[in-house]
Write a protein that holds these residues in place. Structure first.
Motif, PDB file in Angstrom:
ATOM      1  N   GLN A   1       0.838  -1.208   0.000  1.00 31.95           N
ATOM      2  CA  GLN A   1       0.000   0.000   0.000  1.00 31.95           C
ATOM      3  C   GLN A   1       0.871   1.255   0.000  1.00 31.95           C
ATOM      4  N   VAL A   2       0.642   2.088  -1.002  1.00 32.67           N
ATOM      5  CA  VAL A   2       1.306   3.388  -1.098  1.00 32.67           C
ATOM      6  C   VAL A   2       0.268   4.399  -1.557  1.00 32.67           C
ATOM      7  N   ASP A   3       0.041   5.436  -0.771  1.00 30.42           N
ATOM      8  CA  ASP A   3      -0.939   6.451  -1.148  1.00 30.42           C
ATOM      9  C   ASP A   3      -0.469   7.223  -2.375  1.00 30.42           C
ATOM     10  N   ALA A   4      -1.430   7.656  -3.180  1.00 32.45           N
ATOM     11  CA  ALA A   4      -1.112   8.299  -4.454  1.00 32.45           C
ATOM     12  C   ALA A   4      -0.522   9.694  -4.304  1.00 32.45           C
ATOM     13  N   ASP A   5      -0.542  10.258  -3.092  1.00 33.67           N
ATOM     14  CA  ASP A   5       0.133  11.550  -2.925  1.00 33.67           C
ATOM     15  C   ASP A   5       1.644  11.404  -3.086  1.00 33.67           C
ATOM     16  N   VAL A   6       2.149  10.182  -3.000  1.00 33.58           N
ATOM     17  CA  VAL A   6       3.577   9.928  -3.213  1.00 33.58           C
ATOM     18  C   VAL A   6       3.984  10.291  -4.638  1.00 33.58           C
ATOM     19  N   ALA A   7       3.036  10.244  -5.560  1.00 35.82           N
ATOM     20  CA  ALA A   7       3.333  10.587  -6.949  1.00 35.82           C
ATOM     21  C   ALA A   7       3.787  12.036  -7.103  1.00 35.82           C
TER      22      ALA A   7
ATOM     23  N   CYS B   1       5.553  11.389 -10.461  1.00 33.62           N
ATOM     24  CA  CYS B   1       4.868  10.805 -11.616  1.00 33.62           C
ATOM     25  C   CYS B   1       3.400  11.222 -11.641  1.00 33.62           C
ATOM     26  N   ASP B   2       3.074  12.331 -10.976  1.00 40.81           N
ATOM     27  CA  ASP B   2       1.682  12.763 -10.900  1.00 40.81           C
ATOM     28  C   ASP B   2       1.169  13.213 -12.256  1.00 40.81           C
ATOM     29  N   ARG B   3      -0.133  13.030 -12.453  1.00 38.98           N
ATOM     30  CA  ARG B   3      -0.823  13.449 -13.664  1.00 38.98           C
ATOM     31  C   ARG B   3      -1.987  14.361 -13.265  1.00 38.98           C
TER      32      ARG B   3
ATOM     33  N   CYS C   1      -5.462  15.728 -12.238  1.00 38.97           N
ATOM     34  CA  CYS C   1      -6.553  15.043 -11.527  1.00 38.97           C
ATOM     35  C   CYS C   1      -7.739  15.990 -11.404  1.00 38.97           C
ATOM     36  N   PRO C   2      -8.969  15.581 -11.791  1.00 42.03           N
ATOM     37  CA  PRO C   2      -9.311  14.262 -12.310  1.00 42.03           C
ATOM     38  C   PRO C   2      -8.792  14.046 -13.737  1.00 42.03           C
ATOM     39  N   PRO C   3      -8.690  12.757 -14.156  1.00 37.68           N
ATOM     40  CA  PRO C   3      -9.105  11.558 -13.422  1.00 37.68           C
ATOM     41  C   PRO C   3      -8.022  11.090 -12.467  1.00 37.68           C
ATOM     42  N   ALA C   4      -8.435  10.589 -11.316  1.00 35.83           N
ATOM     43  CA  ALA C   4      -7.477  10.085 -10.331  1.00 35.83           C
ATOM     44  C   ALA C   4      -6.709   8.885 -10.861  1.00 35.83           C
ATOM     45  N   SER C   5      -7.326   8.110 -11.727  1.00 33.34           N
ATOM     46  CA  SER C   5      -6.704   6.881 -12.225  1.00 33.34           C
ATOM     47  C   SER C   5      -5.428   7.162 -13.015  1.00 33.34           C
ATOM     48  N   ALA C   6      -5.311   8.341 -13.608  1.00 34.43           N
ATOM     49  CA  ALA C   6      -4.104   8.651 -14.374  1.00 34.43           C
ATOM     50  C   ALA C   6      -2.870   8.607 -13.479  1.00 34.43           C
ATOM     51  N   THR C   7      -2.999   9.155 -12.276  1.00 33.52           N
ATOM     52  CA  THR C   7      -1.877   9.154 -11.338  1.00 33.52           C
ATOM     53  C   THR C   7      -1.691   7.799 -10.680  1.00 33.52           C
ATOM     54  N   THR C   8      -2.782   7.142 -10.283  1.00 35.18           N
ATOM     55  CA  THR C   8      -2.623   5.843  -9.627  1.00 35.18           C
ATOM     56  C   THR C   8      -2.029   4.810 -10.583  1.00 35.18           C
ATOM     57  N   ASN C   9      -2.385   4.870 -11.843  1.00 34.63           N
ATOM     58  CA  ASN C   9      -1.786   3.950 -12.824  1.00 34.63           C
ATOM     59  C   ASN C   9      -0.283   4.191 -12.938  1.00 34.63           C
TER      60      ASN C   9
ATOM     61  N   LEU D   1       1.653   5.540 -10.657  1.00 32.12           N
ATOM     62  CA  LEU D   1       2.306   5.158  -9.410  1.00 32.12           C
ATOM     63  C   LEU D   1       2.458   3.644  -9.310  1.00 32.12           C
ATOM     64  N   GLN D   2       1.499   2.894  -9.808  1.00 26.37           N
ATOM     65  CA  GLN D   2       1.614   1.436  -9.786  1.00 26.37           C
ATOM     66  C   GLN D   2       2.834   0.973 -10.575  1.00 26.37           C
ATOM     67  N   ALA D   3       3.110   1.630 -11.685  1.00 28.41           N
ATOM     68  CA  ALA D   3       4.293   1.280 -12.478  1.00 28.41           C
ATOM     69  C   ALA D   3       5.567   1.552 -11.683  1.00 28.41           C
ATOM     70  N   VAL D   4       5.566   2.631 -10.916  1.00 34.57           N
ATOM     71  CA  VAL D   4       6.718   2.943 -10.070  1.00 34.57           C
ATOM     72  C   VAL D   4       6.907   1.868  -9.008  1.00 34.57           C
ATOM     73  N   ILE D   5       5.826   1.475  -8.344  1.00 37.29           N
ATOM     74  CA  ILE D   5       5.912   0.468  -7.282  1.00 37.29           C
ATOM     75  C   ILE D   5       6.397  -0.864  -7.838  1.00 37.29           C
ATOM     76  N   LEU D   6       5.935  -1.226  -9.020  1.00 39.24           N
ATOM     77  CA  LEU D   6       6.410  -2.457  -9.645  1.00 39.24           C
ATOM     78  C   LEU D   6       7.916  -2.412  -9.853  1.00 39.24           C
ATOM     79  N   GLY D   7       8.453  -1.238 -10.156  1.00 34.75           N
ATOM     80  CA  GLY D   7       9.899  -1.085 -10.264  1.00 34.75           C
ATOM     81  C   GLY D   7      10.588  -1.353  -8.940  1.00 34.75           C
ATOM     82  N   TRP D   8       9.984  -0.861  -7.841  1.00 32.80           N
ATOM     83  CA  TRP D   8      10.548  -1.166  -6.519  1.00 32.80           C
ATOM     84  C   TRP D   8      10.588  -2.666  -6.263  1.00 32.80           C
TER      85      TRP D   8
END
Length: 228
Positions: A86-92, A111-113, A115-123, A125-132
């Motif tokens: 779990q990582v909140d999207a404000d980390v973007a 990596c923020d985009r 907002c709205p849409p919120a999904s642009a940033t969460t998507n 951020l998920q790519a960043v977390i996968l890198g971790w």
């Protein structure tokens, strides 16, 4: 009787763990869950790596090293059915430098985009977390949880779904949703601390955020079960 689902969680802080466990109980009411917080409480394998998103990052990197370069090889997945990160999207909106992180695998924050849409940033951020996690895609048994902009967005929608601020179309774009907790009516007002979150746990669970049909559903926030 079926065996319980064993869930391990690497989260930013103890209030996030309380909220996430309540949400999972609401989403899966007929499933026995064994919920264990590995981060920030620390584990026998890795020890404490600190609070906040930087703590999740450091935990992930240690787990990846133990797993031979990818979270899919980590022993955590041998002992649990699901691992939630779990990582909140404000980390973007931040940088590794601000968290005193010097060993990031890629220079992919911020990596923020818009907002709205919120999904642009969460998507993103998920790519960043996968890198971790040393992965190109979410492996079996790993869950990415990226609430926009904070898990407090879900908590507010659970405890006070009729609140006029929560009902706004841009609610998930609020970078400081926790500030609204203290502005609630006195009868349900609470602070972002472990004691108040524990007292409100049943209310959060009853709210059923984010997936049950009779509650507001965050549209951009993500609680995604891999693989995608």
């Amino acid at each position: 009787m079926s065996d319980p689902v064993r869930i391990a969680a690497a989260v930013e802080g103890p209030t996030d763990a309380i909220a996430l466990e309540a949400i999972l109980s609401a989403v899966f009411p007929d499933v026995e869950l064994e919920f264990q917080t590995l981060q920030p409480e620390g584990s026998r394998a890795f020890g404490s790596t600190g609070h906040g998103w930087a703590g999740v990052y450091r935990w992930a990197r240690q787990a990846v090293r133990e797993g031979g370069g990818a979270i899919s090889g980590c022993s955590v997945l041998e002992h649990h059915d699901v691992l939630i990160v779990q990582v909140d999207a404000d980390v973007a909106h931040t940088t590794y430098w601000r968290a005193s992180i010097r060993d990031a695998p890629r220079d992919d924050l911020p990596c923020d985009r818009p907002c709205p849409p919120a999904s642009a940033t969460t998507n993103a951020l998920q790519a960043v977390i996968l890198g971790w996690l040393g992965e190109a895609a979410c492996p079996q048994g790993v869950v990415l949880c990226t609430p926009s902009k904070s898990i407090d967005t879900w908590v507010l929608a659970a405890v006070c779904p009729d609140n006029h601020v929560v009902q706004r179309a841009d609610w998930e774009c609020n970078l400081k949703p926790a500030g609204q907790l203290g502005a609630l009516p006195k009868a349900i007002r609470f602070e972002k601390n472990v004691g108040d979150y524990r007292r409100r746990r049943d209310t959060i669970e009853k709210g059923g955020v984010p997936l049950l049909p009779d509650c507001p559903r965050p549209k951009g926030s993500k609680l995604i079960f891999g693989p995608r």
